[in-house]
Design an enzyme around this catalytic site. Structure first.
Site, mmCIF file in Angstrom:
data_model
loop_
_atom_site.group_PDB
_atom_site.id
_atom_site.type_symbol
_atom_site.label_atom_id
_atom_site.label_comp_id
_atom_site.label_asym_id
_atom_site.label_seq_id
_atom_site.Cartn_x
_atom_site.Cartn_y
_atom_site.Cartn_z
ATOM 1 N N TYR A 199 -12.553 -7.188 -3.074
ATOM 2 C CA TYR A 199 -11.174 -6.862 -2.681
ATOM 3 C C TYR A 199 -10.212 -7.920 -3.232
ATOM 4 O O TYR A 199 -9.203 -7.584 -3.866
ATOM 5 C CB TYR A 199 -11.079 -6.814 -1.155
ATOM 6 C CG TYR A 199 -9.676 -6.606 -0.634
ATOM 7 C CD1 TYR A 199 -9.105 -5.334 -0.617
ATOM 8 C CD2 TYR A 199 -8.911 -7.680 -0.157
ATOM 9 C CE1 TYR A 199 -7.806 -5.136 -0.134
ATOM 10 C CE2 TYR A 199 -7.621 -7.484 0.329
ATOM 11 C CZ TYR A 199 -7.073 -6.214 0.328
ATOM 12 O OH TYR A 199 -5.795 -6.016 0.797
ATOM 13 N N SER A 240 -1.824 -8.605 -2.265
ATOM 14 C CA SER A 240 -2.294 -9.206 -1.012
ATOM 15 C C SER A 240 -2.285 -10.723 -1.156
ATOM 16 O O SER A 240 -2.470 -11.248 -2.267
ATOM 17 C CB SER A 240 -3.739 -8.762 -0.740
ATOM 18 O OG SER A 240 -4.299 -9.541 0.308
HETATM 19 N N1 NAP Z 1 -3.174 -4.851 6.535
HETATM 20 C C1 NAP Z 1 -3.337 -5.995 5.903
HETATM 21 O O1 NAP Z 1 -3.698 -7.007 6.509
HETATM 22 C C2 NAP Z 1 -3.067 -6.093 4.421
HETATM 23 C C3 NAP Z 1 -2.964 -7.363 3.845
HETATM 24 C C4 NAP Z 1 -2.710 -7.470 2.487
HETATM 25 C C5 NAP Z 1 -2.580 -6.339 1.721
HETATM 26 N N2 NAP Z 1 -2.687 -5.104 2.278
HETATM 27 C C6 NAP Z 1 -2.557 -3.931 1.421
HETATM 28 O O2 NAP Z 1 -1.609 -3.039 1.950
HETATM 29 C C7 NAP Z 1 -1.897 -1.733 1.502
HETATM 30 C C8 NAP Z 1 -1.861 -0.765 2.688
HETATM 31 O O3 NAP Z 1 -2.935 -1.066 3.578
HETATM 32 P P1 NAP Z 1 -2.808 -0.950 5.162
HETATM 33 O O4 NAP Z 1 -3.034 -2.281 5.716
HETATM 34 O O5 NAP Z 1 -1.578 -0.218 5.497
HETATM 35 O O6 NAP Z 1 -4.127 -0.111 5.515
HETATM 36 P P2 NAP Z 1 -4.339 1.431 5.817
HETATM 37 O O7 NAP Z 1 -3.559 1.874 7.001
HETATM 38 O O8 NAP Z 1 -5.808 1.644 5.808
HETATM 39 O O9 NAP Z 1 -3.663 2.142 4.575
HETATM 40 C C9 NAP Z 1 -4.302 2.367 3.359
HETATM 41 C C10 NAP Z 1 -3.777 3.673 2.826
HETATM 42 O O10 NAP Z 1 -4.288 3.882 1.515
HETATM 43 C C11 NAP Z 1 -4.630 5.236 1.392
HETATM 44 N N3 NAP Z 1 -5.715 5.386 0.421
HETATM 45 C C12 NAP Z 1 -6.925 4.760 0.419
HETATM 46 N N4 NAP Z 1 -7.674 5.206 -0.599
HETATM 47 C C13 NAP Z 1 -6.912 6.138 -1.255
HETATM 48 C C14 NAP Z 1 -7.149 6.975 -2.364
HETATM 49 N N5 NAP Z 1 -8.304 6.961 -3.041
HETATM 50 N N6 NAP Z 1 -6.156 7.797 -2.762
HETATM 51 C C15 NAP Z 1 -4.966 7.829 -2.102
HETATM 52 N N7 NAP Z 1 -4.693 7.071 -1.036
HETATM 53 C C16 NAP Z 1 -5.668 6.238 -0.604
HETATM 54 C C17 NAP Z 1 -5.096 5.687 2.782
HETATM 55 O O11 NAP Z 1 -4.872 7.074 2.970
HETATM 56 P P3 NAP Z 1 -6.066 8.172 2.840
HETATM 57 O O12 NAP Z 1 -7.311 7.521 3.381
HETATM 58 O O13 NAP Z 1 -5.577 9.315 3.663
HETATM 59 O O14 NAP Z 1 -6.141 8.496 1.386
HETATM 60 C C18 NAP Z 1 -4.188 4.876 3.680
HETATM 61 O O15 NAP Z 1 -3.029 5.604 4.035
HETATM 62 C C19 NAP Z 1 -3.264 -1.804 0.810
HETATM 63 O O16 NAP Z 1 -3.096 -1.858 -0.584
HETATM 64 C C20 NAP Z 1 -3.830 -3.109 1.320
HETATM 65 O O17 NAP Z 1 -4.767 -3.662 0.446
HETATM 66 C C21 NAP Z 1 -2.922 -4.954 3.621
#
Ligand code: NAP
Length: 248
Positions: free
Chosen positions: A151, A138
């Site tokens: 985080y 991130s």
């Molecule tokens: N969106 C942003 O602004 C942003 C910015 C920087 C980095 N990121 C990173 O991008 C990645 C994806 O996030 P996103 O933004 O797409 O959010 P999101 O839609 O909430 O996706 C997170 C995913 O992680 C899975 N997850 C969470 N805990 C888990 C566990 N214990 N075991 C297996 N799967 C798990 C969730 O699925 P389940 O709950 O079904 O398990 C969900 O599909 C993350 O690493 C996040 O930190 C996002």
């Protein structure tokens, strides 16, 4: 990385950035396996994308990682790409007593999870003629967000670990990529409607184009200033970024 003909495991592949990457790779003719905890989300993605497969996985649970990785290797012996995308983000305040459950869950998901899953699959990946590990960190790993302290630290730790993984795999068949998103419209922190966040489709398109270049770090335009922050001016930009985000 090669963008077609791969067998790809994507954690957190049933929503947000993970789903976007999963569908983009699926459209390019890759065998994609999405992994996560919510079966209804996994089913929705595989139903919408015939040929895509899913596996239930909790990356905070060692037993679940052992079972899921064994199943993937049994069912998909050609697995050659691991995308460690699953992550959680909670808001916190390091100046107050920490919620221990949030602390343990954040570190277990964002930092221990990618390490443990990589550990379970790395020998297999080394045996493939061309493999890739993508760790999703991130921008906040480079400029910590003052109301997302744990985080930000978990992502900085994953960045550090990714660098050592890349170093140690140099000369092997495994390439190590870090994908550091800016703020993107997803379920994370309920950002689907957030004006200031990057639209998910734009983010995925720009990231896929960068993945194809073979870069070690996939950095869309919006995140480059944040990525460039660590250095002699780190503290100044940290202050500016947090004042902009939190004080308007
Ligand atoms: N969106 C942003 O602004 C942003 C910015 C920087 C980095 N990121 C990173 O991008 C990645 C994806 O996030 P996103 O933004 O797409 O959010 P999101 O839609 O909430 O996706 C997170 C995913 O992680 C899975 N997850 C969470 N805990 C888990 C566990 N214990 N075991 C297996 N799967 C798990 C969730 O699925 P389940 O709950 O079904 O398990 C969900 O599909 C993350 O690493 C996040 O930190 C996002």
């Amino acid at each position: 990385m090669k963008m077609t003909g791969n067998t790809i495991l994507i954690t957190g592949g049933a929503s947000g950035i993970g789903r976007g990457l999963a569908e983009a790779f699926h459209r390019l003719g890759n065998q994609v396996i999405v992994a996560g905890r919510r079966k209804d989300y996994l089913d929705a993605v595989t139903q919408a994308n015939p040929g895509m497969r899913a596996i239930e996985l909790d990356v905070t649970d060692q037993e679940s990682i052992a079972e899921a990785s064994a199943q993937v290797l049994r069912d998909f012996p050609s697995l050659n790409v691991l995308i460690n995308n699953a992550g959680v983000m909670a808001l916190d305040n390091p100046a107050e007593p920490v919620d221990d459950r949030m602390l343990v869950d954040s570190v277990a998901t964002n930092f221990l999870g990618p390490i443990r899953l990589t550990s379970a699959l790395v020998e297999h990946l080394k045996s493939q003629s061309a493999a890739t590990i993508v760790n999703v960190t991130s921008g906040m790993g480079f400029v910590p967000f003052a109301i997302g302290a744990v985080y930000s630290a978990s992502k900085a730790a994953l960045h550090s670990w990714t660098m050592t993984l890349r170093y140690q795999l140099e000369g092997s068949t495994v390439k190590v990529v870090e994908l550091a998103p800016p703020w993107v419209r997803t379920d994370l922190l309920n950002s689907n409607e957030a004006e200031g966040a990057m639209p998910r489709a734009e983010f995925i398109a720009e990231s896929m184009a960068l993945l194809a270049t073979g870069a070690d770090e996939v950095l869309v335009d919006r995140v480059r200033r944040i990525r460039a922050n660590p250095g002699p001016n780190e503290a100044a930009y940290f202050q500016e970024f947090n004042d902009m985000m939190l004080k308007g």
